[in-house]
Design an enzyme around this catalytic site. Structure first.
Site, PDB file in Angstrom:
ATOM      1  N   GLN A 178      -6.134  -7.286  -1.828  1.00  0.00           N
ATOM      2  CA  GLN A 178      -5.768  -7.936  -0.564  1.00  0.00           C
ATOM      3  C   GLN A 178      -6.888  -7.913   0.466  1.00  0.00           C
ATOM      4  OE1 GLN A 178      -1.836  -5.683  -0.262  1.00  0.00           O
ATOM      5  NE2 GLN A 178      -1.320  -7.639   0.668  1.00  0.00           N
TER       6      GLN A 178
ATOM      7  N   HIS B  69       5.622  -2.836  -5.582  1.00  0.00           N
ATOM      8  CA  HIS B  69       5.031  -4.029  -4.953  1.00  0.00           C
ATOM      9  C   HIS B  69       3.501  -3.932  -4.967  1.00  0.00           C
ATOM     10  CE1 HIS B  69       4.911  -7.264  -1.726  1.00  0.00           C
ATOM     11  NE2 HIS B  69       3.699  -6.740  -1.631  1.00  0.00           N
ATOM     12  N   GLU B  70       2.974  -2.765  -4.570  1.00  0.00           N
ATOM     13  CA  GLU B  70       1.510  -2.609  -4.528  1.00  0.00           C
ATOM     14  C   GLU B  70       0.924  -2.592  -5.935  1.00  0.00           C
ATOM     15  OE1 GLU B  70       0.150  -3.125  -1.774  1.00  0.00           O
ATOM     16  OE2 GLU B  70       2.010  -2.939  -0.646  1.00  0.00           O
TER      17      GLU B  70
ATOM     18  N   CYS C 256       4.925  -9.477   2.482  1.00  0.00           N
ATOM     19  CA  CYS C 256       3.582  -9.112   2.025  1.00  0.00           C
ATOM     20  C   CYS C 256       2.558  -9.525   3.085  1.00  0.00           C
ATOM     21  CB  CYS C 256       3.289  -9.830   0.712  1.00  0.00           C
ATOM     22  SG  CYS C 256       1.671  -9.462   0.034  1.00  0.00           S
ATOM     23  N   LEU C 257       1.597  -8.649   3.369  1.00  0.00           N
ATOM     24  CA  LEU C 257       0.593  -8.957   4.389  1.00  0.00           C
ATOM     25  C   LEU C 257      -0.252 -10.174   4.008  1.00  0.00           C
ATOM     26  CD1 LEU C 257      -0.658  -5.377   5.382  1.00  0.00           C
ATOM     27  CD2 LEU C 257       0.996  -6.820   6.580  1.00  0.00           C
TER      28      LEU C 257
ATOM     29  N   HIS D 126       0.205  -5.909  -7.168  1.00  0.00           N
ATOM     30  CA  HIS D 126      -1.044  -6.484  -6.648  1.00  0.00           C
ATOM     31  C   HIS D 126      -2.233  -6.173  -7.561  1.00  0.00           C
ATOM     32  CE1 HIS D 126      -0.138  -8.440  -2.891  1.00  0.00           C
ATOM     33  NE2 HIS D 126       0.525  -7.404  -2.426  1.00  0.00           N
TER      34      HIS D 126
ATOM     35  N   GLY E 130       2.033  -0.788   2.983  1.00  0.00           N
ATOM     36  CA  GLY E 130       1.207  -0.655   1.793  1.00  0.00           C
ATOM     37  C   GLY E 130       0.125  -1.718   1.809  1.00  0.00           C
TER      38      GLY E 130
HETATM   39 ZN   LIG Z   1       1.837  -7.404  -0.880  1.00  0.00          ZN
END
Ligand SMILES: [Zn+2]
Length: 184
Positions: A50, A140-141, A98-99, A144, A45
């Protein structure tokens, strides 16, 4: 085009993102870039903040997170202007990553089911209910675009344990696996 991923510490990750209209400039290209960036980084995701844009858009491809043989139960979807309608079911704990926060994972407790209203890339409105890994990634997304990072959900002891590592990420003092953008 692969976009640099904004690292922990970037102020854009802490903003509540703004809705967008169908005439948002170069939206189709931006969505293509989001997919490409997520895949390059082996993510499941990616949310627009991000990559430095404070807009309510995220992409999810949860296929790789499903149990073996059940990859088809994953979703591959663009979520625009999403709003969570309801969360339900038992609280589940799962080790998230998380990226924007590489090399840190930690258990996050979330309800097992989420109902979300959103527009797809053609601005068609959907209301969908997700469970299991699909719900996990969507939640999770969604966090963000609300300016929330998974590390904020960690238990106090775990939060203390990752504090120094988070500071290293903020400073860019990490080994890069994909392009990132730091505050320094
Ligand atoms: Zn994340």
């Amino acid at each position: 085009m692969i976009l640099p991923i904004y690292a922990y510490g970037q102020p854009v990750l802490k903003k509540v993102a703004e809705p967008i209209a169908a005439d948002y400039p170069d939206l189709a290209q931006f969505i293509a870039d989001m997919w490409e960036t997520m895949e390059e980084a082996n993510g499941v995701g990616l949310a627009a903040p991000q990559v430095g844009r404070s807009i309510r858009l995220f992409v999810v491809d949860s296929g790789p997170m499903q149990d073996e043989g059940k990859e088809g139960e994953g979703i591959r979807q663009v979520f625009i202007n999403a709003e969570i309608i309801e969360e339900a079911g038992a609280d589940c704990s799962y080790a998230e990553g998380c990226l924007s926060i590489p090399d840190i994972t930690g258990d996050v407790v979330r309800p097992e089911q989420v109902t979300i209203e959103y527009e797809d890339e053609h601005f068609v409105t959907h209301t969908s209910t997700f469970t299991g890994m699909n719900a996990r990634v969507v939640q999770h997304e969604y966090d963000h675009i609300e300016g929330i990072l998974f590390t904020e959900h960690l238990k106090p002891l775990k939060k203390r344990l990752v504090k120094r590592k988070l500071e290293k990420i903020r400073r860019g003092d990490i080994e890069l696996k994909y392009r990132m953008k730091f505050v320094r």
